[in-house]
Design an enzyme around this catalytic site. Structure first.
Site, PDB file in Angstrom:
ATOM      1  N   SER A 221       0.809  -1.225   0.000  1.00  0.00           N
ATOM      2  CA  SER A 221       0.000   0.000   0.000  1.00  0.00           C
ATOM      3  C   SER A 221       0.837   1.268   0.000  1.00  0.00           C
ATOM      4  O   SER A 221       0.353   2.330   0.374  1.00  0.00           O
ATOM      5  CB  SER A 221      -0.939   0.006   1.211  1.00  0.00           C
ATOM      6  N   CYS A 222       2.096   1.180  -0.441  1.00  0.00           N
ATOM      7  CA  CYS A 222       2.935   2.379  -0.432  1.00  0.00           C
ATOM      8  C   CYS A 222       2.348   3.470  -1.326  1.00  0.00           C
ATOM      9  O   CYS A 222       2.410   4.658  -1.000  1.00  0.00           O
ATOM     10  CB  CYS A 222       4.364   2.051  -0.850  1.00  0.00           C
ATOM     11  N   GLY A 223       1.747   3.064  -2.460  1.00  0.00           N
ATOM     12  CA  GLY A 223       1.139   4.052  -3.350  1.00  0.00           C
ATOM     13  C   GLY A 223      -0.022   4.764  -2.690  1.00  0.00           C
ATOM     14  O   GLY A 223      -0.173   5.991  -2.811  1.00  0.00           O
TER      15      GLY A 223
END
Length: 225
Positions: free
Chosen positions: A54-56
């Site tokens: 979920s870095c984006g």
């Protein structure tokens, strides 16, 4: 007696100890000084990544919160992006810039991707999402700003970082992803990232990502070879 009173005062202020410290002045007056933990400073103004891919979402939520004052968090953005994303692909590879673009359009904002040269980085005056390759691991972060020597990064996993510009360029794919919409705050906090915490880091700057930092996030030693 005064010591006992001070201890009682500190006990009464216990619930706010992480945020404030009571200081007794020579004249007996009590003032409160804000206390910020190292971790709070590390992730100041950033949305921290909570899941593997979920870095984006965290990077995008950081820009929406700080630059546009939108009340969103990582979970909110994840749910929004999953509406139009290939969920099987997301489970194995994470979100893409296309997923981020579609989400922004769904909330009546726009996204623009630009391929630029390292020399042009210094002219980027808004926080943007960039993709870094860290030992083969594709990772979205926020490029807060850059100057002739440094790139200032808001990393959803590692917090506020400062890379030597040459080190940043080695892992960057040359694309910046800009969020465009009404209500942009030209004085947002991302444009003035926190300074390094110690005198040593003032002298040496932040080094590239160390193996130990990656291992803290679940990597194993064999991933580095």
């Amino acid at each position: 007696m005064r010591l006992g009173a001070l201890l009682l005062l500190l006990a009464l202020t216990g619930p706010t100890w992480a945020a404030q410290m009571a200081v007794v002045m020579p004249n007996g007056a009590v003032v409160y000084k804000k206390v910020e933990s190292i971790r709070e400073r590390k992730f100041a103004n950033l949305v921290e990544q909570k899941t593997d891919f979920s870095c984006g979402a965290a990077a995008l939520a950081t820009i929406l919160r700080q630059a546009y004052w939108m009340d969103v968090d990582e979970d909110h953005v994840i749910k929004g992006m999953l509406v139009n994303a290939d969920q099987n692909l997301v489970r194995t590879q994470g979100f893409s810039m296309l997923d981020m673009k579609r989400y922004l359009e769904s909330i009546h904002m726009r996204a623009k991707g630009y391929r630029i040269t390292p020399e042009v980085l210094i002219t980027v005056k808004v926080p943007v999402v960039v993709l870094l390759d860290i030992r083969g691991y594709k990772h979205f972060v926020v490029l807060q700003r850059a100057d002739k020597d440094w790139a200032y990064i808001g990393d959803p996993v590692l917090g506020n970082k400062r890379y030597a510009k040459d080190d940043f360029v080695k892992g960057w794919n040359g694309i910046v992803f800009a969020v465009i919409g009404e209500g942009y705050d030209k004085t947002n906090a991302l444009l003035t990232p926190p300074t390094p915490l110690t005198a040593r880091s003032q002298l040496n700057g932040f080094s590239p990502v160390r193996d130990s930092e990656l291992m803290d996030f679940g990597f194993i030693q064999s991933d580095f070879f």
